[in-house]
Design a protein around this motif. Structure first.
Motif, PDB file in Angstrom:
ATOM      1  N   GLU A  69       0.824  -1.203   0.000  1.00  0.00           N
ATOM      2  CA  GLU A  69       0.000   0.000   0.000  1.00  0.00           C
ATOM      3  C   GLU A  69       0.863   1.259   0.000  1.00  0.00           C
ATOM      4  OE1 GLU A  69      -1.999  -3.424   1.312  1.00  0.00           O
ATOM      5  OE2 GLU A  69      -0.402  -2.481   2.429  1.00  0.00           O
ATOM      6  N   GLN A  70       0.269   2.342  -0.531  1.00  0.00           N
ATOM      7  CA  GLN A  70       0.972   3.625  -0.608  1.00  0.00           C
ATOM      8  C   GLN A  70      -0.011   4.751  -0.297  1.00  0.00           C
ATOM      9  OE1 GLN A  70       3.524   4.480  -4.122  1.00  0.00           O
ATOM     10  NE2 GLN A  70       1.995   6.029  -4.566  1.00  0.00           N
ATOM     11  N   TRP A  71       0.432   5.695   0.529  1.00  0.00           N
ATOM     12  CA  TRP A  71      -0.338   6.895   0.832  1.00  0.00           C
ATOM     13  C   TRP A  71       0.488   8.092   0.373  1.00  0.00           C
ATOM     14  CZ3 TRP A  71       0.086   2.596   3.722  1.00  0.00           C
ATOM     15  CH2 TRP A  71      -1.096   1.995   4.191  1.00  0.00           C
ATOM     16  N   THR A  72      -0.153   9.042  -0.293  1.00  0.00           N
ATOM     17  CA  THR A  72       0.533  10.215  -0.824  1.00  0.00           C
ATOM     18  C   THR A  72      -0.176  11.473  -0.349  1.00  0.00           C
ATOM     19  OG1 THR A  72       1.187   8.995  -2.808  1.00  0.00           O
ATOM     20  CG2 THR A  72       1.246  11.387  -2.942  1.00  0.00           C
ATOM     21  N   ALA A  73       0.582  12.486   0.084  1.00  0.00           N
ATOM     22  CA  ALA A  73       0.032  13.794   0.460  1.00  0.00           C
ATOM     23  C   ALA A  73       0.823  14.873  -0.280  1.00  0.00           C
ATOM     24  CB  ALA A  73       0.120  14.005   1.969  1.00  0.00           C
ATOM     25  N   VAL A  74       0.128  15.654  -1.101  1.00  0.00           N
ATOM     26  CA  VAL A  74       0.778  16.705  -1.881  1.00  0.00           C
ATOM     27  C   VAL A  74       1.035  17.898  -0.976  1.00  0.00           C
ATOM     28  CG1 VAL A  74       0.575  18.239  -3.879  1.00  0.00           C
ATOM     29  CG2 VAL A  74      -0.320  15.900  -4.002  1.00  0.00           C
ATOM     30  N   GLN A  75       2.269  18.384  -0.995  1.00  0.00           N
ATOM     31  CA  GLN A  75       2.668  19.518  -0.167  1.00  0.00           C
ATOM     32  C   GLN A  75       2.798  20.811  -0.959  1.00  0.00           C
ATOM     33  OE1 GLN A  75       6.185  17.514   1.463  1.00  0.00           O
ATOM     34  NE2 GLN A  75       5.190  17.707   3.464  1.00  0.00           N
ATOM     35  N   GLU A  76       3.077  20.689  -2.251  1.00  0.00           N
ATOM     36  CA  GLU A  76       3.314  21.883  -3.075  1.00  0.00           C
ATOM     37  C   GLU A  76       2.986  21.551  -4.520  1.00  0.00           C
ATOM     38  OE1 GLU A  76       7.262  24.314  -4.628  1.00  0.00           O
ATOM     39  OE2 GLU A  76       7.389  23.160  -2.789  1.00  0.00           O
ATOM     40  N   GLY A  77       2.359  22.479  -5.214  1.00  0.00           N
ATOM     41  CA  GLY A  77       2.092  22.304  -6.636  1.00  0.00           C
ATOM     42  C   GLY A  77       0.933  21.366  -6.922  1.00  0.00           C
ATOM     43  N   GLU A  78       0.965  20.787  -8.126  1.00  0.00           N
ATOM     44  CA  GLU A  78      -0.083  19.885  -8.576  1.00  0.00           C
ATOM     45  C   GLU A  78       0.524  18.601  -9.109  1.00  0.00           C
ATOM     46  OE1 GLU A  78      -2.418  21.801 -11.590  1.00  0.00           O
ATOM     47  OE2 GLU A  78      -3.187  23.303 -10.209  1.00  0.00           O
ATOM     48  N   VAL A  79      -0.070  17.473  -8.746  1.00  0.00           N
ATOM     49  CA  VAL A  79       0.358  16.171  -9.231  1.00  0.00           C
ATOM     50  C   VAL A  79      -0.838  15.532  -9.928  1.00  0.00           C
ATOM     51  CG1 VAL A  79       1.181  13.876  -8.582  1.00  0.00           C
ATOM     52  CG2 VAL A  79       2.032  15.896  -7.367  1.00  0.00           C
ATOM     53  N   LYS A 113       4.896  24.392 -12.881  1.00  0.00           N
ATOM     54  CA  LYS A 113       5.576  24.695 -11.622  1.00  0.00           C
ATOM     55  C   LYS A 113       6.014  23.410 -10.933  1.00  0.00           C
ATOM     56  CE  LYS A 113       2.749  28.815 -10.893  1.00  0.00           C
ATOM     57  NZ  LYS A 113       1.776  29.464 -10.028  1.00  0.00           N
ATOM     58  N   PRO A 114       7.041  23.463 -10.084  1.00  0.00           N
ATOM     59  CA  PRO A 114       7.461  22.265  -9.350  1.00  0.00           C
ATOM     60  C   PRO A 114       6.350  21.753  -8.432  1.00  0.00           C
ATOM     61  CG  PRO A 114       9.095  24.016  -9.138  1.00  0.00           C
ATOM     62  CD  PRO A 114       7.885  24.618  -9.788  1.00  0.00           C
ATOM     63  N   ALA A 115       6.390  20.465  -8.163  1.00  0.00           N
ATOM     64  CA  ALA A 115       5.452  19.842  -7.227  1.00  0.00           C
ATOM     65  C   ALA A 115       6.254  19.004  -6.238  1.00  0.00           C
ATOM     66  CB  ALA A 115       4.440  18.975  -7.962  1.00  0.00           C
ATOM     67  N   ARG A 116       5.692  18.837  -5.036  1.00  0.00           N
ATOM     68  CA  ARG A 116       6.368  18.027  -4.008  1.00  0.00           C
ATOM     69  C   ARG A 116       5.305  17.296  -3.206  1.00  0.00           C
ATOM     70  NH1 ARG A 116       7.765  19.544   1.130  1.00  0.00           N
ATOM     71  NH2 ARG A 116       7.247  21.697   0.621  1.00  0.00           N
ATOM     72  N   TYR A 117       5.584  16.034  -2.919  1.00  0.00           N
ATOM     73  CA  TYR A 117       4.668  15.262  -2.080  1.00  0.00           C
ATOM     74  C   TYR A 117       5.444  14.323  -1.178  1.00  0.00           C
ATOM     75  CZ  TYR A 117       5.075  11.589  -5.740  1.00  0.00           C
ATOM     76  OH  TYR A 117       5.526  10.673  -6.648  1.00  0.00           O
ATOM     77  N   ILE A 118       4.789  13.900  -0.111  1.00  0.00           N
ATOM     78  CA  ILE A 118       5.376  12.883   0.754  1.00  0.00           C
ATOM     79  C   ILE A 118       4.609  11.594   0.504  1.00  0.00           C
ATOM     80  CG2 ILE A 118       6.319  14.409   2.531  1.00  0.00           C
ATOM     81  CD1 ILE A 118       3.848  13.774   4.229  1.00  0.00           C
ATOM     82  N   GLU A 119       5.315  10.509   0.724  1.00  0.00           N
ATOM     83  CA  GLU A 119       4.751   9.204   0.419  1.00  0.00           C
ATOM     84  C   GLU A 119       5.098   8.234   1.533  1.00  0.00           C
ATOM     85  OE1 GLU A 119       4.996   7.795  -3.872  1.00  0.00           O
ATOM     86  OE2 GLU A 119       6.599   6.680  -2.886  1.00  0.00           O
TER      87      GLU A 119
END
Length: 135
Positions: A69-79, A113-119
């Protein structure tokens, strides 16, 4: 023009187009910063991990699946998150999603624009983190 001249011009144009395609810049690479990977408590067959991913504009990955399983939370930008066979979803800062085991998916940064997320991941230990899936 004679037949030889036309053939030569077509061949030259084809070679020039091929060279231009080879010279085209590759999409920028995603950057992963792994914070930790450790055994899952009470289940030594699985691992939990946390990482941040930075996506320059135009970057992304191909369709793939994970052994867990994987959980992702976007912190900046758009994914742009796409599950194969379903319409893409645009996740913005503050949005999150859950990817069940084996789900064929991909992430892309289609914005300018750049994007950033944690996983966070809980994967089977000793297996490759992802398995590429052909279109």
């Amino acid at each position: 023009m004679n037949r030889f001249a036309v053939t030569a011009m077509l061949a030259a144009a084809s070679l020039a187009a091929t060279a231009a395609a080879w010279a085209a810049p590759a999409a920028p690479a995603m950057q992963n910063n792994r914070y930790f990977t450790m055994p899952l408590e009470k289940d030594p067959t699985r691992e939990v991990g946390l990482q941040s991913v930075t996506m320059p504009p135009g970057s992304g990955n191909e369709f793939h699946r994970h052994p867990g399983e994987q959980w992702t939370a976007v912190q900046e930008g758009e994914v742009t998150f796409t599950v194969k066979g379903k319409p893409p979803q645009i996740l913005k800062a503050g949005d999150y999603n859950y990817v069940p085991r084996g789900t064929v998916h991909r992430q892309q940064n289609l914005s300018g624009k750049p994007a950033r997320y944690i996983e966070m991941r809980i994967f089977d230990k000793g297996k490759p983190a992802s398995d590429a899936v052909k279109d």
